[in-house]
Design an enzyme around this catalytic site. Structure first.
Site, PDB file in Angstrom:
ATOM      1  CB  SER A  69      28.862  39.553  -3.698  1.00 43.03           C
ATOM      2  OG  SER A  69      28.381  40.426  -4.703  1.00 43.03           O
ATOM      3  CG  HIS A 102      25.048  64.167 -10.404  1.00 44.45           C
ATOM      4  ND1 HIS A 102      25.202  64.041  -9.037  1.00 44.45           N
ATOM      5  CD2 HIS A 102      24.408  63.036 -10.801  1.00 44.45           C
ATOM      6  CE1 HIS A 102      24.674  62.904  -8.636  1.00 44.45           C
ATOM      7  NE2 HIS A 102      24.180  62.269  -9.695  1.00 44.45           N
ATOM      8  CD  GLU A 160      27.599  66.008  -7.594  1.00 43.69           C
ATOM      9  OE1 GLU A 160      26.353  66.106  -7.628  1.00 43.69           O
ATOM     10  OE2 GLU A 160      28.202  64.983  -7.921  1.00 43.69           O
ATOM     11  NE  ARG A 180      24.884  59.728  -5.003  1.00 43.26           N
ATOM     12  CZ  ARG A 180      24.049  59.572  -6.027  1.00 43.26           C
ATOM     13  NH1 ARG A 180      24.500  59.646  -7.272  1.00 43.26           N
ATOM     14  NH2 ARG A 180      22.758  59.357  -5.831  1.00 43.26           N
TER      15      ARG A 180
HETATM   16  P1  NAP Z   1      23.478  48.380  -7.706  1.00 45.32           P
HETATM   17  O1  NAP Z   1      22.769  47.573  -8.723  1.00 45.32           O
HETATM   18  O2  NAP Z   1      23.072  48.267  -6.288  1.00 45.32           O
HETATM   19  O3  NAP Z   1      25.035  48.068  -7.868  1.00 45.32           O
HETATM   20  C1  NAP Z   1      25.992  48.512  -6.980  1.00 45.32           C
HETATM   21  C2  NAP Z   1      27.157  47.539  -6.991  1.00 45.32           C
HETATM   22  O4  NAP Z   1      28.192  48.096  -6.163  1.00 45.32           O
HETATM   23  C3  NAP Z   1      26.791  46.169  -6.433  1.00 45.32           C
HETATM   24  O5  NAP Z   1      27.069  45.176  -7.398  1.00 45.32           O
HETATM   25  C4  NAP Z   1      27.626  46.049  -5.166  1.00 45.32           C
HETATM   26  O6  NAP Z   1      28.147  44.723  -5.017  1.00 45.32           O
HETATM   27  C5  NAP Z   1      28.752  47.049  -5.395  1.00 45.32           C
HETATM   28  N1  NAP Z   1      29.240  47.569  -4.113  1.00 45.32           N
HETATM   29  C6  NAP Z   1      28.515  47.959  -3.043  1.00 45.32           C
HETATM   30  N2  NAP Z   1      29.295  48.319  -2.025  1.00 45.32           N
HETATM   31  C7  NAP Z   1      30.568  48.129  -2.451  1.00 45.32           C
HETATM   32  C8  NAP Z   1      31.833  48.286  -1.847  1.00 45.32           C
HETATM   33  N3  NAP Z   1      31.933  48.705  -0.560  1.00 45.32           N
HETATM   34  N4  NAP Z   1      32.937  48.017  -2.578  1.00 45.32           N
HETATM   35  C9  NAP Z   1      32.827  47.587  -3.858  1.00 45.32           C
HETATM   36  N5  NAP Z   1      31.656  47.402  -4.480  1.00 45.32           N
HETATM   37  C10 NAP Z   1      30.538  47.672  -3.785  1.00 45.32           C
HETATM   38  O7  NAP Z   1      23.364  49.945  -8.037  1.00 45.32           O
HETATM   39  P2  NAP Z   1      23.195  50.625  -9.476  1.00 45.32           P
HETATM   40  O8  NAP Z   1      21.764  50.738  -9.823  1.00 45.32           O
HETATM   41  O9  NAP Z   1      24.125  49.956 -10.416  1.00 45.32           O
HETATM   42  O10 NAP Z   1      23.724  52.112  -9.110  1.00 45.32           O
HETATM   43  C11 NAP Z   1      25.053  52.303  -8.667  1.00 45.32           C
HETATM   44  C12 NAP Z   1      25.265  53.735  -8.210  1.00 45.32           C
HETATM   45  O11 NAP Z   1      25.323  54.604  -9.342  1.00 45.32           O
HETATM   46  C13 NAP Z   1      24.131  54.339  -7.373  1.00 45.32           C
HETATM   47  O12 NAP Z   1      24.240  53.973  -6.004  1.00 45.32           O
HETATM   48  C14 NAP Z   1      24.299  55.829  -7.586  1.00 45.32           C
HETATM   49  O13 NAP Z   1      25.043  56.412  -6.539  1.00 45.32           O
HETATM   50  C15 NAP Z   1      25.066  55.929  -8.889  1.00 45.32           C
HETATM   51  N6  NAP Z   1      24.283  56.623  -9.914  1.00 45.32           N
HETATM   52  C16 NAP Z   1      24.776  57.778 -10.487  1.00 45.32           C
HETATM   53  C17 NAP Z   1      24.037  58.430 -11.457  1.00 45.32           C
HETATM   54  C18 NAP Z   1      24.537  59.685 -12.122  1.00 45.32           C
HETATM   55  O14 NAP Z   1      23.732  60.501 -12.554  1.00 45.32           O
HETATM   56  N7  NAP Z   1      25.837  59.875 -12.267  1.00 45.32           N
HETATM   57  C19 NAP Z   1      22.763  57.956 -11.832  1.00 45.32           C
HETATM   58  C20 NAP Z   1      22.308  56.788 -11.240  1.00 45.32           C
HETATM   59  C21 NAP Z   1      23.073  56.118 -10.289  1.00 45.32           C
HETATM   60  P3  NAP Z   1      28.516  44.144  -3.550  1.00 45.32           P
HETATM   61  O15 NAP Z   1      27.355  44.476  -2.650  1.00 45.32           O
HETATM   62  O16 NAP Z   1      28.717  42.695  -3.789  1.00 45.32           O
HETATM   63  O17 NAP Z   1      29.786  44.826  -3.100  1.00 45.32           O
END
Ligand code: NAP
Length: 316
Positions: A179, A281, A263, A234
């Protein structure tokens, strides 16, 4: 009678155990030796009404099938890619996660990784410890951030927080997601286009089938020999074999990774590479954020069993 809760995974602060024990009959799978888990689940599974799990452990269809009275799965984490929704949704089982409370710390780690890779902090640390400074061993310079392009893959909560931080380093921000976000940053038409325009590609999109291996050999080649991949999302989003091949062939400059495909196993080629920064992680791994995540996950369970609206339900 207090609801029976099954705890899967580990990594929450001790306060969470105390909060759960105060409200529920808790059964902790991680404390059961692997060889005894089947018998343990056969004994307690029929009584379990709630699951408390982590983003990594999630819950699969086989586990859900052993819990016939399951009503709610509370995930301690924002990523729900390890939750098998196809097994839960037909049974009307609620799923909750912990968004927002971890955003700032995960964004901080993304920036820390980006800086560590660009200024080669792990290499410099090893250099000083090994006596390279005193021996006047030649040293490769780092790269500055000013004026460089940070391409954000997934401009959601964490992606936006990363972008805000990187603007303060005088970087230019671009992004790709499905989006169009209401931001002033330019949106690339494709991931490949973003990678080609970026000096640093910061992966912040969710895991799952739709994003599996989206950072493939072509994207890494587009990022280029002076480009850096940062992944705090991820491991499943990156084709790890292609990443290793690109680093070894010099088609990609560097990588800074908090997450991996399998992992806690990290390929030897990454562990041995002098051009990668690796963390285990730990995006949300601060005492403040883990405490907030734990409380929110418990709040969801408590609200469910009190018949109140869920604070943070996952709506697909
Ligand atoms: P979020 O607010 O839902 O943001 C995810 C973004 O990714 C959205 O803006 C979405 O936009 C985009 N997206 C979804 N599917 C996509 C696709 N197929 N291609 C391109 N973009 C896509 O989530 P968040 O809170 O920022 O968290 C993001 C991720 O970070 C989590 O899902 C988690 O896996 C990871 N995380 C990692 C850690 C760590 O310890 N390393 C900690 C927390 C979170 P659209 O739907 O418009 O595509």
């Amino acid at each position: 009678m207090r609801p029976n809760i099954l705890l899967l995974g580990s990594g929450w602060v001790p306060e969470v155990d105390a909060l759960l024990d105060a409200q529920f009959e808790c059964h902790r799978l991680a404390q059961v030796p692997p060889a005894e888990r089947a018998a343990f689940l056969a004994r307690v599974g029929a009584d379990i009404r709630g699951v408390f799990t982590t983003g990594t452990a999630g819950i699969d269809a086989a586990m859900a099938a052993r819990l016939p009275k399951l009503e709610i799965v509370a995930v301690h984490g924002v990523g729900v890619d390890a939750v098998d929704f196809t097994a839960l949704a037909p049974r009307g089982i609620a799923v909750t996660n912990t968004p927002d409370v971890l955003t700032e710390d995960v964004a901080d780690l993304a920036v820390a990784l980006l800086l560590a890779a660009s200024r080669r902090l792990p290499q410099l640390d090893r250099y000083v410890r090994a006596g390279g400074w005193e021996a006047k061993t030649p040293l490769a310079p780092g790269r500055s951030l000013r004026g460089k392009v940070a391409g954000i893959v997934g401009l959601g909560r964490i992606g936006r927080a990363v972008a805000t931080r990187l603007e303060a380093f005088s970087m230019r921000i671009a992004y790709y997601q499905r989006s169009t976000a209401e931001v002033s940053y330019p949106r690339s038409q494709s991931l490949l286009e973003l990678a080609a325009a970026s000096d640093f590609l910061v992966v912040c999109a969710p895991g799952g089938a739709a994003t599996r291996a989206m950072i493939d050999g072509a994207v890494l080649a587009a990022l280029g020999p002076e480009g850096t991949l940062v992944n705090i999302a991820r491991g499943s989003l990156v084709d790890e074999a292609a990443l290793v091949a690109a680093l070894q062939a010099g088609r990609l400059g560097a990588a800074a990774l908090d997450v991996f495909a399998d992992e806690p196993r990290v390929p030897a080629a990454l562990r041995e590479s002098g051009r990668v920064v690796l963390t285990p992680h730990v995006g949300s791994f601060t005492i403040e954020t883990r405490t907030a995540m734990g409380r929110l996950a418990v709040d969801n369970l408590v609200a469910h069993f009190a018949g109140r609206p869920l604070p943070t339900p996952v709506v697909l």
